[in-house]
Design a protein around this motif. Structure first.
Motif, PDB file in Angstrom:
ATOM      1  N   UNK A  94      31.163 -56.855  62.828  1.00 26.26           N
ATOM      2  CA  UNK A  94      30.636 -58.203  62.600  1.00 26.26           C
ATOM      3  C   UNK A  94      31.731 -59.097  62.041  1.00 26.26           C
TER       4      UNK A  94
ATOM      5  N   UNK B  67      24.493 -62.972  56.707  1.00 30.98           N
ATOM      6  CA  UNK B  67      23.596 -61.868  56.365  1.00 30.98           C
ATOM      7  C   UNK B  67      23.392 -61.792  54.867  1.00 30.98           C
TER       8      UNK B  67
ATOM      9  N   UNK C 179      22.508 -52.602  56.756  1.00 30.70           N
ATOM     10  CA  UNK C 179      23.091 -52.840  58.074  1.00 30.70           C
ATOM     11  C   UNK C 179      24.608 -52.790  57.967  1.00 30.70           C
TER      12      UNK C 179
ATOM     13  N   UNK D 152      14.879 -48.865  54.166  1.00 31.29           N
ATOM     14  CA  UNK D 152      14.846 -49.442  55.513  1.00 31.29           C
ATOM     15  C   UNK D 152      14.531 -50.916  55.366  1.00 31.29           C
ATOM     16  N   UNK D 153      15.177 -51.724  56.160  1.00 38.05           N
ATOM     17  CA  UNK D 153      14.975 -53.171  55.987  1.00 38.05           C
ATOM     18  C   UNK D 153      13.504 -53.576  55.965  1.00 38.05           C
TER      19      UNK D 153
END
Lengths: 391, 1025
Positions: free
Chosen positions: A234, A242, A229, A296-297
């Protein structure tokens, strides 16, 4: 000093193993299909690996077999003994008992070494990697698998050369992650020319921490992504949260402040300086990066923990009159019964999973839960803390 | 593949989302923070309050309110209504003037800023030359007179704000016909007051600060009378007939002056120092009100003897032999008198005194004997004692509602029966769809019950828990001590009392069961009180039980505060909620979670050490569970540090709530500096994984009762769930005996499950979904036929919300089914979470349950159930506003409240269907000419047309009508909703309802912009817990 040896029963491997302390050099046929030998070595003059290897083959009467020797290090991880250096390290780490495991060379699952040695459910991703590895003919010249991975550079083939994606394995490691981040500004090339944009940077490394020891991260490296991400837009606190939320398997993409050590894709060599064994290791195990490249998460779930659920069929905890009976004693009892239960569950889980690995896991986990042993329990290990059991 | 099928791209769902969700900040409840100016329009009967942050708020009849915000964000110094017009002028502390007007737009009035103006002097003149000190809007409505520091009086045309230079009144012109010894330039230095002659509109009275007063003729442009005062002037007031005026001075005296045509330089009639003979403080404002019986009312602010009462904030009322000095607990900002506004009336006959103090609004009825206070229907001081927690209960049954009101009315007998005197405008908002209660817990151990159904947050009932305990101070200690011979005759008024006798009394958690009338309240010193609603006064003994949460953990010593001492023997309780049992946690740490199940008659409570379950029917402790982690070294070995930090953090959090606003609004111009400082010392954050060794893992964050399948899928049973700060969930199976043997058999509990979340984040919510994936109903909800009974056939699911993740597990075998990771993906953490029901604005028969979530960034997210898909996200609270985020409370129908200051709740709505916002109208008279006679005619006409509803009897009628309507709402919500909707559609057309919301939105965006401007890049440490 004493050396305790557990020899896997050759051929079949199953059942839980309970370590027993027996007197010198006495063989003990255990009901679980493994054998134990106990003998002593001179801690200060352990000798050469060759001799040790021969000694072991001799003790176990398996002179004509190719075996792999491993030991449980202070963190409870299974590490190999295959040269003088790690033999010496193994011996020096024994206090006072050194547990040595012997497996047939062709049955060794190298992925078991190092991280996550503890009975953890490994799902698709890891299995995939293991399969890949297993299919490859094993080369004995240098053994990248003999090291416990603490970090790796991944996705080299898809990232720009100026960027580096680093994966930190925190599990089974006593070290703290050990770094700090800060706000800052970085310069970006945009259609309107160069522009200053806010960014997140590594501000400090804790000496002896995981981040520092990898050599892959440095102060003033700009953090671009956390577990896939982007951090752009942010805040510092968001990025902090995170990273902490992903701390069990942290993948950060950085733009190193020092661009001279970048990996040049065409060659297989890393830069001249700042090279660590770990990064070399990751190069050799290129399949890793293939597996992870389309990261991918959601897929990372595989690496994720399962929450521990303790189903208690417990005796009622009950107070007859106003706090006349404090239930603490009860809860203690419950706690221990719960922990037994949990252990059993874990063992069963492993059994149903992959049998070949199960054995060692079981050995280790049973080692660890035995309070008489002085092995230092790793953070990721099982602890019995009264009522609460943590993984 | 599945990653390409992202959720939310389904067009049908997108359309449905638009019908369900919509974010609006609708209204601010409570008392404006840091008020700085007050204005009143006797013609419209509207009151205006300005604040230090540049907001102005207009209030009329209950429900009539308007808000405006100056772009400059500067303190509002003065507010003046333009006579008989829906316009007002504000003066800010940057010397700018702003003209605001109320205009009707699509059926409702709105407040808009029309013009702005800053007085400019000739080039080279000092800034004081144009510094406005006094403003007089002339009754001709054409010009404004602006008195300045230089002594010049500028005339400005309205509404264009054009300076009419030829009409400027200079000190030179004023001094022309003055005796030599008074004739120096300094005597005209600063214009203190400007007052128009009540009868002759071409004359104005000018008061200069050094004491000189001049009557100025506007037509001939010359001074007609000179009044040579010797004392520093503070203010002026005309007598109604124009024959006399009164001046007040800085030495605490006031003087009457005659105005007659024969003496152009009269001597004072009378000079009085009301609180003499010792030196007194200044009288800063004075009113002289005539009455029919001849005795005037003299009402003035200040004037107290300097040495002994100089610190009092007082307003004195003298009427013949009656004299009272109303003593306020906070600084008096300003005050006005409501009197007969009919210019033809011979006497003023004051009806009420309205005082704006810094922390509250006090209205005193001057018509009733004893001058009692009037209970305000709005502008309640929420922070009479600091708010420590809040709890919202939707859709209160009529029965309970009436009982609470009746209990409250018994507490309000000392209030005047006078109808609210500020009653301008008409509230045209639809009646609230249901009765909602907002309960606030306070630092002084009280719980206040607010009617949160509509725009006016109105106090219904106040509950005090202090009576149960022995405290140092007697609660009756600080009540009015009005002795006959006491001088000055001070009388304490108002409710604002910032001083708490004992912080341990503070209320931390509240849980009200709206069906049974059981209330559980828990406080700072580990006290848990269970109460029952009783309509009569009663005297009884409160049962007392101890819950030892430590269960002889070794090596632990509590070094925090002691538990509260309880009163022995029976205690007298007034009608209302009366405690019948007290459970005292040991150690007496703050109660961090509370749950009440009125059907099973159980109450569960948790602290930082563990949790317990108490059977309040049998008055017996069922079990306790210690959640302290044995490896929690800090907890076991260093109790001192642990206790200290907990206490400290609590203290600081409250202090921060109080202070945060002050600092944020006062800052001015320091933006550049702070950002430079930031660069010198960068903020850094440590990246470290959580471990089991962290302290406070045992802190119980949430408790939940559910009737579900805990053991096996064939039998369901009562259960208690608890979640801790360390990510552990405990589930206990309960055996509650059937009703007929409820008193004979004990309630039994046994631990059935323990779940340790791997990510170890604090568990902030636990919820069980039934076979239809609907959250289980509240206790007694089904019994009252207000909810479908839960589906006990299908498989239940458990939803655990931690600060970082939402996770659905199967039941009875707990295995992870579904999850949504919030923090790992977005870096935000869950602060508050509630299940809310959202109805579609298009179709009446569709509604769904979703999770309303507030994050630490101040965003509100809506997450669908049971699939945990993010529906929509709105920025709501600034992320720096930790007290705002901490105070947020959601309702069950998609609304919410949070504190924007210690004294104000902002109300917001996430639903398209449930929207409570002010909608009101102020009739503007047609002004065709400047003829005053004509004007008074129209005034009478409009007043008559607004006639009914203003008299007290009619007011009551209105209330009763709304009461009936709401009763209806309870019986059949949908029917009423349809009714309301149809009136909306029929009356003004559907779209009319919407326009007010964009206004609010732009306003909120503007506020946000201003905040951003103020805070700049300064990153403020997030406040955790």
């Amino acid at each position: 000093m004493l050396c305790e040896l557990g020899k896997m029963q050759l051929g079949e491997k199953k059942g839980t193993e309970e370590q027993r302390h027996e007197c010198d050099s006495r063989a003990l046929k255990s009901q679980f299909g493994a054998e134990f030998r106990r003998f002593s070595l001179d801690r200060y003059k352990p000798g050469k690996f060759e001799d040790f290897y021969k000694l072991i083959l001799h003790i176990h009467h398996i002179a004509n077999l190719e075996v792999m020797i491993g030991y449980a290090d202070v963190h409870g991880d299974l590490l190999p003994i295959n040269n003088d250096d790690n033999f010496f390290k193994a011996v020096s780490s024994a206090h006072p008992l050194l547990r040595v495991f012997i497996q047939r060379q062709d049955e060794v699952d190298y992925s078991n070494f190092g991280t996550n040695t503890l009975s953890r459910k490994k799902k698709a991703l890891v299995t995939l990697r293991n399969d890949n590895l297993r299919r490859r003919p094993h080369i004995n010249i240098s053994m990248p698998h003999d090291f416990r991975p603490v970090s790796s550079i991944i996705d080299v083939d898809i990232l720009p050369e100026t960027h580096r994606r680093v994966r930190l394995y925190r599990h089974g490691c006593e070290k703290p992650l050990g770094f700090y981040i800060r706000d800052g500004t970085s310069v970006r090339v945009t259609p309107h020319g160069l522009e200053k944009v806010p960014g997140i940077f590594i501000s400090r490394m804790v000496p002896g921490g995981l981040a520092e020891s990898t050599g892959l991260l440095a102060v003033n490296d700009e953090v671009l992504e956390v577990n896939g991400i982007e951090v752009a837009g942010k805040t510092l606190d968001q990025v902090t949260d995170m990273m902490i939320a992903n701390s069990h398997n942290l993948i950060i993409t950085v733009k190193p402040a020092n661009q001279r050590n970048n990996i040049i894709r065409s060659s297989r060599m890393s830069g001249s300086s700042g090279q660590s064994t770990d990064s070399t290791a990751s190069h050799h195990s290129l399949p890793t990066s293939h597996v992870l490249q389309n990261f991918h998460p959601d897929e990372m779930e595989s690496d994720e923990e399962a929450d521990i659920v303790i189903e208690g069929g417990l005796e009622p905890q009950h107070i007859p009159k106003l706090h006349s009976l404090t239930s603490s004693s009860l809860s203690r009892i419950n706690g221990s019964s719960l922990s037994h239960r949990l252990q059993r569950d874990l063992v069963l889980n492993n059994n149903s999973g992959r049998e070949s690995n199960g054995n060692i896991h079981k050995l280790l986990s049973s080692l660890k839960t035995d309070p008489r042993h002085s092995l230092v329990i790793p953070r990721g290990g099982i602890e019995e803390d009264g009522t609460v059991i943590t993984l | 593949m599945r990653r390409f099928l992202r959720p939310g791209h389904d067009p049908v769902r997108e359309r449905l989302k638009r019908d369900l969700f919509q974010f609006n900040k609708t209204v601010e409840h409570g008392f404006p923070h840091q008020p700085s100016a007050l204005g009143y329009s006797p013609f419209f009967r509207l009151m205006a309050i300005g604040t230090r942050s540049g907001a102005i708020k207009l209030y009329g009849a209950p429900g009539v309110e308007f808000m405006g915000l100056h772009e400059e964000n500067n303190t509002v110094m003065q507010i003046h209504f333009i006579p008989d017009q829906c316009q007002l002028v504000t003066l800010l502390d940057d010397n700018s003037l702003h003209l605001w007007s109320l205009k009707q737009h699509k059926g409702a009035s709105e407040l808009h800023e029309e013009h702005r103006f800053t007085l400019k002097g000739p080039p080279g003149s000092p800034p004081s030359a144009t510094q406005v000190t006094a403003v007089l809007p002339h009754s001709s409505r054409e010009v404004l007179y602006l008195g300045t520091e230089s002594g010049n009086i500028f005339v400005v045309e309205l509404p264009s704000f054009r300076v009419l230079e030829d009409r400027t009144i200079t000190p030179e012109a004023v001094l022309q016909r003055i005796p030599e010894d008074n004739c120096n330039r300094r005597s005209c230095e600063l214009v203190e007051a400007l007052r128009e002659h009540p009868k002759n509109h071409s004359q104005i009275l000018i008061g200069y600060s050094r004491g000189l007063i001049v009557l100025w003729d506007l037509q001939n442009n010359k001074a007609t009378h000179h009044f040579l005062g010797s004392q520093q002037l503070e203010n002026l007031y005309w007598q109604r007939d124009g024959s006399k005026f009164i001046s007040c001075h800085s030495d605490g005296s006031y003087t009457q002056w005659p105005v007659s045509s024969d003496n152009r330089q009269p001597e004072p009639l009378e000079n009085t120092v009301p609180y003499g003979p010792f030196p007194c403080k200044a009288i800063s404002k004075i009113y002289w009100q005539t009455t029919k019986n001849g005795l005037p009312y003299i009402i003035f602010q200040g004037g107290m003897p300097r040495a002994s009462y100089g610190d009092r904030h007082s307003i004195s009322v003298i009427h013949g032999s009656q004299q009272t000095a109303f003593d306020f607990t906070s600084r008096v900002i300003d005050f006005f008198i409501i009197f007969s506004s009919d210019p033809a009336a011979e006497f003023e006959d004051p009806a009420a005194l309205v005082v704006l103090a810094e922390e509250e609004l006090v209205v005193i009825d001057l018509k009733s004997a004893g001058w009692p206070a009037v209970h305000p229907p709005y502008l309640a001081s929420l922070h009479c004692s600091a708010i420590t927690c809040s709890h919202h209960v939707s859709n209160i049954p009529l029965k309970l509602w009436e009982r609470i009101i009746s209990a409250g009315s018994k507490q309000n007998i000392h209030y005047s029966s006078m109808p609210w005197p500020i009653d301008g405008g008409t509230n045209i908002a639809p009646d609230p769809p249901q009765r909602d209660l907002l309960l606030t817990g306070h630092e002084d151990g009280t719980v206040r019950f607010w009617d949160a159904s509509g725009v006016c947050l109105h106090l219904l009932y106040k509950l005090s828990t202090v009576r149960v305990f022995l405290t140092d101070a007697d609660p009756n200690d600080n009540m009015n001590t009005l002795g006959e011979d006491e001088w000055p005759p001070l009388r304490k008024v108002g409710t604002f009392d910032p001083y708490s006798d004992d912080p341990r009394l503070g209320i931390q958690k509240i849980y009200l069961c709206k069906y049974s009338g059981y209330l559980a309240v828990a406080g700072t010193a580990g006290q848990v009180l269970v109460m029952e609603l009783n309509d009569e006064d009663a005297e009884h003994v409160v049962d007392h039980a101890e819950a030892d949460l430590l269960q002889d953990q070794e090596g632990y010593r509590w070094k925090g505060h002691e538990k509260l001492k309880t009163r022995d023997g029976p205690v007298r309780f007034e009608a209302g909620f009366q405690p019948f049992v007290l459970v005292q946690c040991h150690p007496p740490a703050v109660v961090t979670s509370l749950a009440l199940h009125s059907e099973w008659k159980l109450v569960a409570f948790g602290t930082s050490h563990g949790f317990g379950l108490f059977d309040h029917q049998q008055k017996r402790l069922v079990f306790v569970k210690c959640t302290l982690h044995p490896s929690d070294q800090l907890a076991l070995e260093g109790p001192l540090s642990r206790v200290k930090s907990l206490k400290k953090s609590l203290r600081q959090s409250f202090r921060r709530i109080r202070r945060s606003r002050v600092s944020s609004r006062k800052r001015r111009g320091g933006g550049g500096n702070s950002s430079e400082e930031m660069e010198l010392a960068p903020v850094q954050r440590k990246i470290e994984a959580r471990s089991a060794e962290d302290s406070f893992t045992g802190f119980v964050r949430t408790l939940y009762f559910a009737d579900t399948f805990l053991r096996d899928s064939s039998r369901h049973c009562p259960s208690l769930w608890a979640g801790t700060n360390g990510g552990t969930v405990y589930a206990f199976c309960l055996r509650v005996p059937p009703a007929e043997r409820r008193m004979d058999e004990p309630v039994r509990a046994e631990q059935a499950k323990e779940i340790q979340l791997m990510h170890r984040a604090p568990v902030v919510g636990i919820l069980v979904l039934d076979g239809r994936s609907t959250p289980l109903p509240e206790p007694l909800e089904v019994a009252h036929d207000l909810s479908k009974s839960p589906d006990m056939q299908g498989s239940h699911q458990l939803l655990v919300v931690s600060e970082e993740q939402f996770k659905v597990f199967t039941l009875p075998k707990v295995s992870s089914k579904l999850k949504l990771k919030l923090t790992a993906l977005e870096g935000c953490r869950v602060r508050k979470v509630t299940v809310a029901n959202f109805g579609s604005c298009k179709t009446d028969d569709y509604s769904e349950n979703d999770l309303a979530v507030l994050t630490n960034l101040g965003d509100i997210q809506i997450i669908s159930l049971p699939f945990l898909k993010l529906q929509i996200r709105y920025p709501c609270i600034r992320k720096e506003d930790v007290s705002g985020i901490a105070s947020c409370v959601f309702t069950k129908y998609g609304q919410g409240f949070y504190l924007i200051s210690p004294s104000e709740f902002e109300r917001f709505s996430l639903s398209t269907k449930w929207l409570v916002e002010p909608r009101c109208i102020v009739d503007v008279p047609e002004v065709t000419s400047n003829n005053h006679v004509h004007k008074s005619g129209t005034e009478n006409a409009t007043r008559k047309s607004r006639g009914p509803g203003k008299t007290p009897g009619d007011c009551g009628e209105d209330e009763r009508k709304s009461g009936r309507l709401m009763e209806h709402a309870l019986l059949n919500d949908e029917k009423v909703l349809k009714e309301i909707q149809s009136t909306l559609e029929g009356g003004r057309g559907r779209r009319d309802h919407i326009p007010t919301s964009p206004r609010n939105r732009t306003l909120s965006i503007r506020i946000q912009k201003l905040c951003r401007k103020k805070f700049g890049k300064k990153s403020v440490r997030t406040w955790t817990k």
